[in-house]
Scaffold this motif. Structure first.
Motif, short mmCIF file in Angstrom:
data_model
loop_
_atom_site.label_atom_id
_atom_site.label_comp_id
_atom_site.label_asym_id
_atom_site.label_seq_id
_atom_site.Cartn_x
_atom_site.Cartn_y
_atom_site.Cartn_z
N ASN A 21 0.82 -1.13 0.07
CA ASN A 21 -0.05 -0.18 -0.05
C ASN A 21 0.84 1.20 0.10
O ASN A 21 0.57 2.19 -0.63
N ALA A 22 1.85 1.23 0.90
CA ALA A 22 2.67 2.53 0.92
C ALA A 22 3.72 2.70 -0.17
O ALA A 22 3.71 3.76 -0.84
N GLY A 24 4.75 2.85 -3.60
CA GLY A 24 3.96 3.06 -4.71
C GLY A 24 4.96 3.97 -5.67
O GLY A 24 6.23 3.88 -5.58
N LEU A 25 4.23 4.55 -6.66
CA LEU A 25 4.84 5.29 -7.77
C LEU A 25 5.46 6.38 -7.08
O LEU A 25 6.63 6.83 -7.46
N GLY A 26 5.01 6.99 -5.93
CA GLY A 26 5.36 8.07 -5.00
C GLY A 26 7.00 7.70 -4.69
O GLY A 26 7.80 8.76 -4.74
N TYR A 108 -4.20 7.67 -10.63
CA TYR A 108 -3.15 6.79 -10.22
C TYR A 108 -3.12 5.68 -11.27
O TYR A 108 -2.07 5.28 -11.55
N PHE A 247 2.30 11.43 1.03
CA PHE A 247 2.08 10.57 0.05
C PHE A 247 2.85 9.24 -0.17
O PHE A 247 1.93 8.26 -0.10
N THR A 248 3.86 9.36 0.39
CA THR A 248 4.41 7.92 0.30
C THR A 248 4.21 6.99 1.18
O THR A 248 4.10 5.86 0.99
N LEU A 249 3.79 7.56 2.41
CA LEU A 249 3.19 6.44 3.58
C LEU A 249 1.75 6.31 3.43
O LEU A 249 1.37 5.45 4.08
N SER A 250 1.20 6.67 2.52
CA SER A 250 -0.38 6.78 2.28
C SER A 250 -1.11 7.06 3.43
O SER A 250 -2.13 6.63 3.78
N MET A 253 -5.31 9.02 4.07
CA MET A 253 -6.09 8.48 2.91
C MET A 253 -7.44 8.05 3.33
O MET A 253 -8.42 7.94 2.71
N SER A 255 -7.04 4.66 3.72
CA SER A 255 -6.64 3.28 3.27
C SER A 255 -5.94 2.46 4.20
O SER A 255 -6.11 1.10 4.49
N SER A 348 -0.67 -0.53 -4.45
CA SER A 348 -0.90 0.61 -3.81
C SER A 348 -2.79 1.06 -4.43
O SER A 348 -3.53 1.34 -3.79
N MET A 352 -6.53 1.40 -2.41
CA MET A 352 -7.48 2.40 -2.51
C MET A 352 -8.68 2.15 -2.80
O MET A 352 -9.82 2.70 -2.74
N1 PHE Z 1 1.84 5.56 -0.98
C1 PHE Z 1 1.69 5.41 -2.44
C2 PHE Z 1 2.66 6.13 -3.36
O1 PHE Z 1 3.85 6.31 -2.81
C3 PHE Z 1 0.36 6.13 -2.91
C4 PHE Z 1 -0.87 6.00 -1.99
C5 PHE Z 1 -1.51 7.00 -1.39
C6 PHE Z 1 -1.43 4.74 -2.11
C7 PHE Z 1 -2.48 6.40 -0.64
C8 PHE Z 1 -2.77 4.50 -1.35
C9 PHE Z 1 -3.15 5.67 -0.55
O2 PHE Z 1 2.66 5.98 -4.42
#
Ligand code: PHE
Length: 554
Positions: A21-22, A24-26, A108, A247-250, A253, A255, A348, A352
């Protein structure tokens, strides 16, 4: 109400799913760009401080909120917050925890679909003989829908729908399916990342050309890893660092709360949350920083990187650079790169999907297939315009309001709820029940005072960014009675499109000028769509409240 909780299959599965989840593309696209744009070594210190003072406390909070909710059969934020707060209006704050996921997943998954199609292009050798400009041009044609892949009109939209379909299919198989994808995707992602990172670390000056004789991959690493204290007092860098941590730790959100609500009542949260948080940081700091920047610096020089750092680099430049390693390793590198992005993305985007599905199941008894299909439909309604109007900034509008601002607002409110309304003593007890480690008492104090205050600063800082982002000048001006001039990019100025108008003035009458006025139009449309989504979910939440009441009266 019958409470029969679905739970995670194993601890490994849970941690991999949460880490998925954490991660991700970020981690691979956003982090390097943020680091470059905010001075490299200057960025790292605020980033790490934000991880400790914002990231970890929010992880603790969200895991605790989630497991707490799961115990009474709630799997998404509206009713969890209501149960913790005093007053039924908290459930409308909880709407954020569903809304943000749908709005973010909409764009996303679009990026996710690029990564998938790029894996195939790499395998088919589409980029093998193209020049740097041609590779970049390919990407621009793709997103502007002017290319003609296989002669199929709106090709990117179809690929998007396929990727959304894959997500829905996995979601319809429930937590078990999500766990399975995480168990396959995460190790592969790390393997691919390590292969590329080793290349990034060991490249040095071996790819310098006559054209760019001083190109050296280590310049990239040095730029990132030489700590600099010069702009430690610049709020801009702190805002960017906090934004990246979110963003990176989600967090912020909804989730994580949803995933955590499927924990068993007394399962550890303290150690599990730290493990997944640190896994994310390992992937971000160690792998995320070792790929795009050093490889680009190694071929094109650090000056080029500084001038071109942007989100498109991954798609516009990397495929060309990989080719320079020859057909075989070039293809391997390309598949590793886009493959790792795809796995990072899908683990990720699946996360969501769960808050909506959890809510509809809890309140209306919707099964997994119905939940997943309706989620896909909502994502498509939100996502299709971001693809069709990508060039008019639809995508950016979503990313700013839903992917950035909403996260901070929601995190701030839930932190206040947890520490001050629910009460930090109860909260602390929740966090520590079943814990496999002793959480340092320092964090109790941080969660109570430091995190909420920092969040408030972040929010105010973004709202009131002064002209030119020059805080020192702004405070001096204020002191002299000259008032406070907002920057066109501050949150408040953005509401009335000052940022767009600002650049519009300079280009009045030109082609760019027309494009910008279209942009204002489309960003308004994007905002309306976001508001409609929020209202739509609020109405469903309201309706579920009515339903709950009528059941309890029966
Ligand atoms: N953490 C994910 C990323 O680094 C983005 C994300 C945000 C995923 C919120 C889930 C919920 O890309």
């Amino acid at each position: 109400m019958e409470i029969k909780n679905e739970t995670w299959g194993s601890r490994t599965g849970l941690i991999l799913a949460m880490a998925g989840n954490a991660v991700g593309l970020g981690n691979f696209l956003r982090f390097p760009v943020q680091a470059i744009q905010n001075g490299g070594g200057t960025f790292i210190i605020p980033y790490l401080v934000c991880f400790v003072l914002l990231g970890i406390p929010l992880l603790f909070t969200e895991w605790s909120i989630g497991r707490f909710g799961g115990k009474s059969g709630n799997h998404s934020t509206p009713y969890i917050l209501e149960a913790m707060g005093k007053g039924s209006w908290w459930k409308y704050i909880g709407v954020f925890g569903i809304f943000t996921n749908i709005a973010v997943v909409a764009y996303y998954t679009y990026i996710e679909s690029w990564t998938l199609i790029y894996v195939f292009h790499t395998l088919f050798g589409t980029f093998s003989d193209l020049s740097q400009t041609a590779v970049s041009e390919y990407f621009l044609q793709y997103v502007n829908l002017t290319g003609s892949d296989f002669g199929i009109p709106l090709f990117p939209l179809w690929i998007y729908i396929i990727v959304l379909g894959i997500n829905c299919y996995i979601l319809s198989t429930g937590l078990g399916g999500i766990e399975k994808v995480a168990k396959i995707g995460m190790p592969l992602l790390i393997l691919f990342g390590v292969i590329l990172a080793v290349k990034g670390w060991s490249m040095g000056a071996e790819n310098a050309t006559e054209l760019i004789p001083d190109a050296n991959a280590w310049d990239g690493l040095n730029f990132l890893w030489t700590p600099q204290f010069s702009s430690l007092w610049d709020p801009k860098v702190w805002l960017a660092a906090a934004g990246q941590i979110f963003f990176t730790l989600s967090v912020g959100m909804g989730s994580i709360q949803c995933y955590a609500s499927y924990l068993k009542a007394n399962e550890d949260i303290a150690l599990n949350s730290l493990t997944s948080g640190f896994t994310n940081e390992f992937v971000e700091i160690v792998l995320g920083s070792a790929i795009v920047i050093p490889i680009a610096a190694g071929f094109l020089g650090m000056d080029w990187v500084l001038n071109n750092a942007g989100f498109g680099m991954a798609f516009q430049t990397m495929p060309y650079l990989f080719q320079q390693w020859g057909a075989v390793f070039g293809t391997i590198a390309g598949v590793c790169w886009f493959g790792l992005l795809f796995f990072a993305g899908i683990t990720s985007s699946l996360a969501m999907g769960t808050p909506w599905m959890g809510f509809m199941k809890d309140e209306f008894g919707w099964g997994k297939v119905k939940g997943a299909l309706s989620f896909g439909l909502l994502a498509l309604i939100m996502g299709a315009p971001t693809i069709l109007f990508y060039q008019y900034g639809y995508f950016e509008e979503y990313d700013y309001w839903a992917g950035t601002v909403s996260l901070v607002i929601f995190a701030f409110l839930e932190m206040i709820l947890f520490a001050w309304v629910f009460g930090i003593n109860r909260g602390w007890e929740e966090l520590n029940s079943g814990a496999d480690i002793q959480v340092p008492a320092f964090f109790k104090w941080v969660m109570c005072y430091v995190t909420p205050v920092l969040l408030l600063f972040v929010l105010l800082g973004a709202m009131l960014t002064p002209e030119g982002n020059d805080w020192q000048e702004a405070f001096t001006g204020l002191w002299k009675g000259e008032g406070w001039k907002l920057d066109a990019h501050s949150l408040i100025a953005k509401i009335s499109h000052e940022d767009l108008k600002h650049s519009l003035e300079a280009k009045e009458g030109t082609e760019d000028g027309n494009w910008l006025s279209d942009r204002v139009f489309f960003s308004n449309l994007a905002r309306i769509q976001l508001v409609v989504l929020f209202v739509f979910i609020s109405v469903i939440v309201w309706f579920s409240g009515v339903k709950r009441k009528s059941i309890s009266h029966e």
